[in-house]
Design a protein around this motif. Structure first.
Motif, PDB file in Angstrom:
ATOM      1  N   UNK A 209       0.826  -1.202   0.000  1.00  0.00           N
ATOM      2  CA  UNK A 209       0.000   0.000   0.000  1.00  0.00           C
ATOM      3  C   UNK A 209       0.864   1.259   0.000  1.00  0.00           C
ATOM      4  N   UNK A 210       1.895   1.272   0.840  1.00  0.00           N
ATOM      5  CA  UNK A 210       2.765   2.438   0.937  1.00  0.00           C
ATOM      6  C   UNK A 210       3.535   2.666  -0.359  1.00  0.00           C
ATOM      7  N   UNK A 211       4.025   1.598  -0.969  1.00  0.00           N
ATOM      8  CA  UNK A 211       4.743   1.723  -2.234  1.00  0.00           C
ATOM      9  C   UNK A 211       3.824   2.240  -3.340  1.00  0.00           C
ATOM     10  N   UNK A 212       2.600   1.709  -3.411  1.00  0.00           N
ATOM     11  CA  UNK A 212       1.663   2.151  -4.448  1.00  0.00           C
ATOM     12  C   UNK A 212       1.303   3.622  -4.275  1.00  0.00           C
ATOM     13  N   UNK A 213       1.074   4.041  -3.023  1.00  0.00           N
ATOM     14  CA  UNK A 213       0.717   5.438  -2.774  1.00  0.00           C
ATOM     15  C   UNK A 213       1.845   6.382  -3.173  1.00  0.00           C
ATOM     16  N   UNK A 214       3.067   6.052  -2.780  1.00  0.00           N
ATOM     17  CA  UNK A 214       4.185   6.940  -3.075  1.00  0.00           C
ATOM     18  C   UNK A 214       4.468   6.973  -4.572  1.00  0.00           C
ATOM     19  N   UNK A 219       4.312  10.055  -9.579  1.00  0.00           N
ATOM     20  CA  UNK A 219       3.951  10.071 -10.996  1.00  0.00           C
ATOM     21  C   UNK A 219       2.895  11.129 -11.316  1.00  0.00           C
ATOM     22  N   UNK A 220       2.132  11.519 -10.298  1.00  0.00           N
ATOM     23  CA  UNK A 220       1.021  12.449 -10.522  1.00  0.00           C
ATOM     24  C   UNK A 220       1.423  13.904 -10.328  1.00  0.00           C
ATOM     25  N   UNK A 221       2.354  14.171  -9.400  1.00  0.00           N
ATOM     26  CA  UNK A 221       2.692  15.547  -9.042  1.00  0.00           C
ATOM     27  C   UNK A 221       4.181  15.803  -9.258  1.00  0.00           C
ATOM     28  N   UNK A 225       4.739  21.388  -7.835  1.00  0.00           N
ATOM     29  CA  UNK A 225       3.281  21.475  -7.813  1.00  0.00           C
ATOM     30  C   UNK A 225       2.692  21.167  -6.443  1.00  0.00           C
ATOM     31  N   UNK A 226       3.474  20.556  -5.572  1.00  0.00           N
ATOM     32  CA  UNK A 226       2.950  20.134  -4.274  1.00  0.00           C
ATOM     33  C   UNK A 226       3.081  21.289  -3.289  1.00  0.00           C
ATOM     34  N   UNK A 227       2.051  22.122  -3.232  1.00  0.00           N
ATOM     35  CA  UNK A 227       2.048  23.279  -2.344  1.00  0.00           C
ATOM     36  C   UNK A 227       0.754  23.272  -1.535  1.00  0.00           C
ATOM     37  N   UNK A 228       0.816  23.946  -0.383  1.00  0.00           N
ATOM     38  CA  UNK A 228      -0.374  24.028   0.466  1.00  0.00           C
ATOM     39  C   UNK A 228      -1.387  25.003  -0.139  1.00  0.00           C
ATOM     40  N   UNK A 229      -2.679  24.740   0.025  1.00  0.00           N
ATOM     41  CA  UNK A 229      -3.259  23.545   0.665  1.00  0.00           C
ATOM     42  C   UNK A 229      -3.129  22.323  -0.261  1.00  0.00           C
ATOM     43  N   UNK A 230      -2.701  21.208   0.312  1.00  0.00           N
ATOM     44  CA  UNK A 230      -2.458  20.016  -0.482  1.00  0.00           C
ATOM     45  C   UNK A 230      -3.774  19.428  -0.998  1.00  0.00           C
ATOM     46  N   UNK A 231      -3.751  18.841  -2.200  1.00  0.00           N
ATOM     47  CA  UNK A 231      -4.959  18.173  -2.717  1.00  0.00           C
ATOM     48  C   UNK A 231      -5.432  17.079  -1.758  1.00  0.00           C
ATOM     49  N   UNK A 232      -6.742  16.910  -1.692  1.00  0.00           N
ATOM     50  CA  UNK A 232      -7.318  15.962  -0.736  1.00  0.00           C
ATOM     51  C   UNK A 232      -6.840  14.543  -0.919  1.00  0.00           C
ATOM     52  N   UNK A 233      -6.725  14.082  -2.198  1.00  0.00           N
ATOM     53  CA  UNK A 233      -6.301  12.705  -2.410  1.00  0.00           C
ATOM     54  C   UNK A 233      -4.838  12.499  -2.014  1.00  0.00           C
ATOM     55  N   UNK A 234      -4.039  13.544  -2.122  1.00  0.00           N
ATOM     56  CA  UNK A 234      -2.642  13.465  -1.703  1.00  0.00           C
ATOM     57  C   UNK A 234      -2.542  13.397  -0.175  1.00  0.00           C
ATOM     58  N   UNK A 235      -3.380  14.161   0.498  1.00  0.00           N
ATOM     59  CA  UNK A 235      -3.419  14.112   1.964  1.00  0.00           C
ATOM     60  C   UNK A 235      -3.853  12.728   2.436  1.00  0.00           C
ATOM     61  N   UNK A 236      -4.829  12.126   1.744  1.00  0.00           N
ATOM     62  CA  UNK A 236      -5.278  10.783   2.111  1.00  0.00           C
ATOM     63  C   UNK A 236      -4.147   9.775   1.962  1.00  0.00           C
ATOM     64  N   UNK A 288       7.841  12.775   3.425  1.00  0.00           N
ATOM     65  CA  UNK A 288       7.342  11.563   2.763  1.00  0.00           C
ATOM     66  C   UNK A 288       7.756  11.527   1.292  1.00  0.00           C
ATOM     67  N   UNK A 289       7.557  12.627   0.578  1.00  0.00           N
ATOM     68  CA  UNK A 289       7.853  12.652  -0.855  1.00  0.00           C
ATOM     69  C   UNK A 289       9.355  12.583  -1.133  1.00  0.00           C
TER      70      UNK A 289
END
Length: 334
Positions: A209-214, A219-221, A225-236, A288-289
């Protein structure tokens, strides 16, 4: 049979009555007319302290069962509650026992959705008349115990880790079911095989799960592009990692993992930064990133260094069935 009652003698000097069948409510009525009282676990009990009262109650049960078209059987099997308690006392750590009456076959299907162990446990629930099951819970591990109606062995397997399902998809096979003719043998096989396999399967699920999320996040961001406020799916996705992080770090830092001095220094630094970010409202997202991939690499390498779990005697070996379907939590976003 439309309605059945199975009686068991218990270790506490009572008769326990299990009901089963499409018309199981009539079986319950027959028990209550005879003086059986429902206990906290939903199983009806009759004290046998007074011989005359017990004989009168059983006479009344026989009459009520005949009038209500209910079949009554005195089982030679030990009472499931006694078996479960005895097994729990033989396992390492503290375990709680909870009985789950299954008066209808449909209840078996509901329970099957939570069974993680392939092998004899799901087969027993699918193919046998089982009026009651027992759940054993200890330190987050959930086991299920049943007694098939035509078998002298008890069958035990693992349930899905309910506390973790909001944070991961369980996409690996659970530990194989255990069957044994005594709680002494069952406890030994559970401790030597089932529990180590459970921990291995749970860790593999956390790691996947952790590998897939990271991988998805990278690959998505793009970094900028990763600035506050962070996208909801990224926070999840980050929250799922934070849920697993302590277990991943503990896995990496075990003595048997064989970390080098450089790797050990990295893990200590990562853990300190993570603790500071969670305590003081720091930026766990950047950690994390930027560094999460290295931690997951160490966790994955550490799992390959793990020695093979102790194998049970050959008589407990069972063929591995087809891979079960993945169970997906409803509280997810990615």
């Amino acid at each position: 049979m439309a309605a059945e009652i199975t009686l068991h003698r218990t270790a506490h000097g009572t008769l326990a009555g299990h009901v089963f069948g499409a018309n199981h409510k009539w079986a319950t009525t027959a028990l209550e007319l005879a003086g059986f009282s429902p206990a906290d676990d939903g199983i009806h009990q009759l004290s046998m302290d007074d011989f005359d009262q017990t004989r009168q109650a059983l006479h009344q049960l026989r009459q009520s069962a005949r009038d209500l078209d209910v079949t009554v059987t005195l089982s030679p099997q030990p009472y499931l509650g006694d078996v479960a308690v005895d097994l729990a006392q033989r396992l390492p750590g503290q375990w709680e026992v909870d009985l789950a009456p299954l008066p209808e076959a449909d209840r078996h299907e509901d329970l099957l959705a939570w069974v993680w162990s392939p092998g004899r446990l799901p087969a027993a629930l699918e193919q046998h008349r089982i009026p009651c099951a027992a759940r054993l819970t200890g330190d987050g591990t959930e086991l299920l115990l049943v007694q098939p109606d035509d078998d002298n062995e008890c069958v035990i397997g693992a349930m899905l880790p309910s506390l973790d399902l909001d944070f991961m998809d369980v996409v690996v096979d659970g530990p194989q079911s255990v069957s044994a003719a005594s709680t002494h043998i069952a406890a030994a096989v559970i401790q030597n095989r089932l529990l180590p396999q459970y921990e291995e399967a749970l860790f593999s699920s956390r790691l996947i799960e952790s590998e897939d999320d990271l991988r998805w996040a990278q690959e998505t961001y793009e970094p900028g592009e990763v600035v506050k406020p962070y996208p909801g799916e990224l926070v999840s996705a980050l929250n799922r990692f934070l849920h697993h992080a302590s277990e991943l770090i503990a896995h990496v830092r075990r003595p048997k993992a064989g970390l080098t001095a450089h790797e050990d220094a990295f893990v200590k630094k990562f853990e300190a930064h993570l603790r500071r970010a969670q305590k003081d409202g720091g930026d766990a997202m950047s950690l994390w990133l930027a560094e999460g991939e290295r931690l997951l690499e160490l966790a994955s390498a550490g799992s390959t260094r793990e020695p093979t779990a102790i194998q049970p005697p050959a008589r407990f070996a069972a063929p591995v069935p087809p891979r079960p379907a993945a169970v997906t939590s409803t509280a997810r976003s990615r």
